[in-house]
Design an enzyme around this catalytic site. Structure first.
Site, PDB file in Angstrom:
ATOM      1  N   LYS A 201       0.852  -1.188   0.000  1.00 39.75           N
ATOM      2  CA  LYS A 201       0.000   0.000   0.000  1.00 39.75           C
ATOM      3  C   LYS A 201       0.885   1.234   0.000  1.00 39.75           C
ATOM      4  CE  LYS A 201      -3.540   2.456   2.572  1.00 39.75           C
ATOM      5  NZ  LYS A 201      -4.574   2.374   3.600  1.00 39.75           N
ATOM      6  N   LYS A 255      -2.304  -1.502  -3.757  1.00 37.26           N
ATOM      7  CA  LYS A 255      -3.143  -0.313  -3.670  1.00 37.26           C
ATOM      8  C   LYS A 255      -2.299   0.940  -3.748  1.00 37.26           C
ATOM      9  CE  LYS A 255      -6.126   1.920  -0.359  1.00 37.26           C
ATOM     10  NZ  LYS A 255      -6.419   2.047   1.017  1.00 37.26           N
ATOM     11  N   SER A 281     -10.289   5.565  -4.416  1.00 41.29           N
ATOM     12  CA  SER A 281     -11.251   6.655  -4.599  1.00 41.29           C
ATOM     13  C   SER A 281     -10.813   7.671  -5.654  1.00 41.29           C
ATOM     14  CB  SER A 281     -11.487   7.342  -3.252  1.00 41.29           C
ATOM     15  OG  SER A 281     -10.268   7.781  -2.688  1.00 41.29           O
TER      16      SER A 281
HETATM   17  C1  PBG Z   1      -7.484   3.343   5.732  1.00 43.97           C
HETATM   18  C2  PBG Z   1      -7.756   3.198   4.288  1.00 43.97           C
HETATM   19  C3  PBG Z   1      -7.554   4.136   3.265  1.00 43.97           C
HETATM   20  C4  PBG Z   1      -8.080   3.579   2.116  1.00 43.97           C
HETATM   21  C5  PBG Z   1      -8.545   2.312   2.444  1.00 43.97           C
HETATM   22  N1  PBG Z   1      -8.322   2.082   3.793  1.00 43.97           N
HETATM   23  C6  PBG Z   1      -7.041   5.529   3.293  1.00 43.97           C
HETATM   24  C7  PBG Z   1      -5.695   5.829   3.772  1.00 43.97           C
HETATM   25  O1  PBG Z   1      -4.856   4.947   3.976  1.00 43.97           O
HETATM   26  O2  PBG Z   1      -5.454   7.014   3.980  1.00 43.97           O
HETATM   27  C8  PBG Z   1      -8.137   4.273   0.784  1.00 43.97           C
HETATM   28  C9  PBG Z   1      -9.214   3.797  -0.131  1.00 43.97           C
HETATM   29  C10 PBG Z   1      -9.551   4.734  -1.236  1.00 43.97           C
HETATM   30  O3  PBG Z   1      -8.918   5.789  -1.451  1.00 43.97           O
HETATM   31  O4  PBG Z   1     -10.509   4.422  -1.941  1.00 43.97           O
HETATM   32  N2  PBG Z   1      -6.240   3.043   6.193  1.00 43.97           N
END
Ligand code: PBG
Length: 331
Positions: A201, A255, A281
């Site tokens: 991630k 991700k 998103s």
């Molecule tokens: C929480 C999380 C995030 C996303 C999924 N779980 C945001 C982040 O890490 O700031 C992002 C998902 C998306 O942008 O659709 N840790």
């Protein structure tokens, strides 16, 4: 080895729809999709998320209806995210451990509505529950402490499993959390609860609208670069994934999605676990913005981008377009 032109004409197999269909290498189906849903307090509530046109936060009763819709569309799994009321957020995010929190109530409502017809994936991380918007707890210098955070995440995961979650998805990027969560799940008797780790991630600019949706964006101070990965790094993702597999992840996730398909492909070729990707998103918002600006046909953009994940080697994709895409695939 391919014979030279004109013995080989690549266009021969493309000349008719039946032939294109016959030669198609990858198939996209509703069963490839996981649908993320945002939960909010109240009853009968739908709150559109301004930065995600077409996506809403739903009260728990409506989350259950969306889950039912997913079943009817052939979508095998939903992913739940809570928009925790601001007064329940705290520096240590302890609301995540309440058996009656929004997430747990949403899980139970979906189970009541759908039985075992759908998988329920729950996100493990503290950002929807903390007053600083970070995924863990801060030490005196403002650093997100690893082991202190893991201890809380384990309790959060067990809390979700007790509520009925099928897949625990740690999205926090703390070191060692998969191992600790797996051990705790085994000890608590949740031997069939899966772990899909957000293994690779990245600290991405594509998460902005999500942070609006869960209400953590306004709280977030600084960035998440001490735990999420540097977008410049590819090899490091292989180490992250290898570690999560060794610690007991049943499947791994990359991700964001589309900008990181090289990572998906490398993981697919290298490891024998299912690889999922999260079309996040900001990617969703980009497609919607492009379509709204006349930059392309929405439906075609949606299906082409999802097919790209399959071609890269994904077993499945988390996407806010899941329901729409499933409808398109059903014709
Ligand atoms: C929480 C999380 C995030 C996303 C999924 N779980 C945001 C982040 O890490 O700031 C992002 C998902 C998306 O942008 O659709 N840790």
């Amino acid at each position: 080895m391919t014979a030279a032109y004109p013995n080989t004409r690549m266009r021969r197999s493309r000349a008719h729809a039946w032939s294109r269909s016959m030669h198609r290498q990858n198939v996209l189906a509703p069963s490839d999709l996981v649908w993320p849903l945002f939960a909010t307090e109240g009853k009968g509530v739908e709150e559109p998320v301004a930065t995600l046109p077409g996506v809403s936060r739903w009260s728990v009763d409506n989350v259950a209806k969306r889950a039912r819709e997913a079943v009817d569309l052939g979508i095998p799994c939903i992913a739940l995210f809570p928009n925790t009321p601001p007064n329940l957020r705290s520096p240590d995010g302890k609301e995540a451990l309440d058996p009656d929190n929004l997430m747990c109530r949403a899980v139970r409502a979906v189970r009541d509505a759908c039985g075992n017809d759908i998988g329920i994936l729950t996100d493990v991380a503290l950002d929807p529950y903390t007053t600083h918007g970070q995924d863990g707890v801060l030490d005196k210098r403002g650093y997100v402490g690893n082991d202190d955070t893991v201890a809380i995440l384990v309790d959060q995961a067990i809390n979700q499993a007790e509520a009925g979650a099928d897949i625990i998805a740690p999205s926090d990027m703390m070191d060692g959390r998969v191992r600790s969560i797996r051990m705790a799940l085994e000890m608590a008797g949740h031997v069939n609860v899966q772990i899909m780790s957000y293994a690779a991630k990245y600290a991405s600019a594509f998460y902005g609208p999500f942070r609006d949706a869960v209400g953590s964006g306004d709280f977030l101070e600084g960035d998440k670069k001490t735990y999420q990965m540097d977008p410049a790094n590819g090899d490091e993702a292989m180490r992250e994934i290898a570690l999560d597999i060794a610690e007991g992840a049943d499947s791994v996730m990359v991700k964001p999605g589309l900008p990181y398909l090289d990572i998906v492909r490398r993981a697919y070729e290298r490891f024998d676990v299912p690889v999922f990707a999260y079309q996040v998103s900001g990617e969703y918002a980009m497609i919607e913005a492009a379509a709204a600006a006349g930059g392309g046909s929405r439906d075609a953009l949606v299906l082409e981008s999802l097919m790209a994940f399959k071609r890269a080697g994904c077993t499945g994709v988390l996407t806010y377009h899941a329901a729409h895409a499933a409808r398109l695939l059903h014709g």
